[in-house]
Design an enzyme around this catalytic site. Sequence first.
Site, short mmCIF file in Angstrom:
data_model
loop_
_atom_site.label_atom_id
_atom_site.label_comp_id
_atom_site.label_asym_id
_atom_site.label_seq_id
_atom_site.Cartn_x
_atom_site.Cartn_y
_atom_site.Cartn_z
N GLU A 139 -8.48 -17.65 -3.08
CA GLU A 139 -7.70 -16.70 -2.29
C GLU A 139 -6.24 -16.92 -2.61
O GLU A 139 -5.71 -18.02 -2.42
CB GLU A 139 -7.94 -16.90 -0.80
CG GLU A 139 -7.17 -15.89 0.06
CD GLU A 139 -7.25 -16.17 1.55
OE1 GLU A 139 -6.99 -15.26 2.34
OE2 GLU A 139 -7.57 -17.32 1.93
N GLU A 157 -1.44 -21.06 -1.91
CA GLU A 157 -0.32 -20.60 -1.10
C GLU A 157 0.97 -21.22 -1.63
O GLU A 157 1.02 -22.42 -1.91
CB GLU A 157 -0.54 -21.00 0.37
CG GLU A 157 0.62 -20.73 1.30
CD GLU A 157 0.99 -19.26 1.38
OE1 GLU A 157 2.19 -18.96 1.21
OE2 GLU A 157 0.09 -18.42 1.59
N ASN A 168 2.37 -21.20 -7.27
CA ASN A 168 2.73 -19.81 -7.48
C ASN A 168 1.66 -19.13 -8.32
O ASN A 168 1.20 -19.68 -9.33
CB ASN A 168 4.09 -19.73 -8.19
CG ASN A 168 4.69 -18.34 -8.17
OD1 ASN A 168 4.00 -17.35 -8.34
ND2 ASN A 168 6.00 -18.27 -7.98
N ASP A 172 2.03 -9.63 0.81
CA ASP A 172 3.32 -9.03 1.10
C ASP A 172 3.42 -7.69 0.38
O ASP A 172 3.23 -7.62 -0.83
CB ASP A 172 4.43 -9.98 0.59
CG ASP A 172 5.81 -9.58 1.10
OD1 ASP A 172 6.08 -8.37 1.24
OD2 ASP A 172 6.64 -10.49 1.35
N ASP A 223 -3.48 -4.06 5.86
CA ASP A 223 -3.30 -3.05 6.91
C ASP A 223 -2.23 -2.04 6.49
O ASP A 223 -1.93 -1.11 7.24
CB ASP A 223 -2.90 -3.71 8.23
CG ASP A 223 -1.47 -4.22 8.18
OD1 ASP A 223 -1.12 -4.90 7.20
OD2 ASP A 223 -0.70 -3.94 9.13
N THR A 275 -8.80 -12.64 8.69
CA THR A 275 -7.66 -13.54 8.57
C THR A 275 -6.89 -13.50 9.89
O THR A 275 -7.15 -12.67 10.76
CB THR A 275 -6.72 -13.12 7.43
OG1 THR A 275 -5.98 -11.96 7.84
CG2 THR A 275 -7.49 -12.80 6.16
N GLU A 276 -5.91 -14.40 10.02
CA GLU A 276 -5.07 -14.38 11.22
C GLU A 276 -4.33 -13.06 11.35
O GLU A 276 -4.25 -12.48 12.44
CB GLU A 276 -4.06 -15.54 11.17
CG GLU A 276 -4.66 -16.92 11.29
CD GLU A 276 -5.09 -17.53 9.96
OE1 GLU A 276 -5.49 -18.70 9.94
OE2 GLU A 276 -5.03 -16.82 8.93
N TYR A 277 -3.79 -12.57 10.24
CA TYR A 277 -3.07 -11.30 10.26
C TYR A 277 -4.00 -10.15 10.63
O TYR A 277 -3.63 -9.24 11.37
CB TYR A 277 -2.43 -11.02 8.90
CG TYR A 277 -1.13 -11.72 8.67
CD1 TYR A 277 -0.02 -11.45 9.46
CD2 TYR A 277 -0.98 -12.65 7.64
CE1 TYR A 277 1.19 -12.09 9.23
CE2 TYR A 277 0.23 -13.29 7.41
CZ TYR A 277 1.30 -13.01 8.21
OH TYR A 277 2.50 -13.64 8.00
N GLU A 278 -5.21 -10.18 10.10
CA GLU A 278 -6.17 -9.11 10.35
C GLU A 278 -6.48 -9.00 11.84
O GLU A 278 -6.53 -7.90 12.41
CB GLU A 278 -7.45 -9.36 9.56
CG GLU A 278 -8.47 -8.26 9.68
CD GLU A 278 -9.65 -8.49 8.75
OE1 GLU A 278 -10.62 -7.69 8.82
OE2 GLU A 278 -9.62 -9.44 7.94
#
Length: 212
Positions: free
Chosen positions: A44, A69, A96, A118, A154, A191-194
């Site tokens: 991921e 990450e 990266n 992003d 999103d 995910t947390e954002y989802e």
Amino acid sequence: MRLRHKPWAKEKLEQYPQYVISQPESLKGKWGTVFENQQPLHIEIGTGKGRFITEMARANPSTNYLGIELQESVIVSALDRIIEAEIPNVKLLNANAVDLPQYFEKGEISRIYLNFSDPWPKVRHEKRRLTYKSFLQIYEELLPKQGEVHFKTDNQGLFEYSLTSFSQYGMLLKYISLDLHKSDFEGNIMTEYEEKFSSKGNRIYRCEVQFR
């Protein structure tokens, strides 16, 4: 949202070499030794706080997972989650994405996940988007023939841009959902954002694409 700097993060990451990979360039062609098996490896890119990669590893013990990450202050939260989970088939890499060809041989990665990347909405930042053609070229270098990239966001603008980018690169669009949480897709791990965005009523977009 401004990222809160954690000056102690680097030191903590170094304290857990069993979970956080150091010197990945020395593992090129030998990632099976990290997990002590030859199971498929899924990565991921932009793993954030690690919910997705950890739960994927828990649900699929016959697959190895690597969360990548760039931000130390973010990946340290993923480390906390993995320490608590005590799952053997998930590791982390603070790196990266542009450097990944230095760390993996062709075909050493079986699948790539891009979750809530992003969007870099300004035109002058297009080359930073993880679905820009230069990144697709990197993914093609890493994956086997007909390897897949699974993408969730999103952001409608980024999703539309990405579908165009995938198509122009010649990739096969295998699956597209314009509203994931109202679709018949099974086995989705958020995910947390989802969770945050969907709870606000935001539509979640998802696609699976394949190199030819």
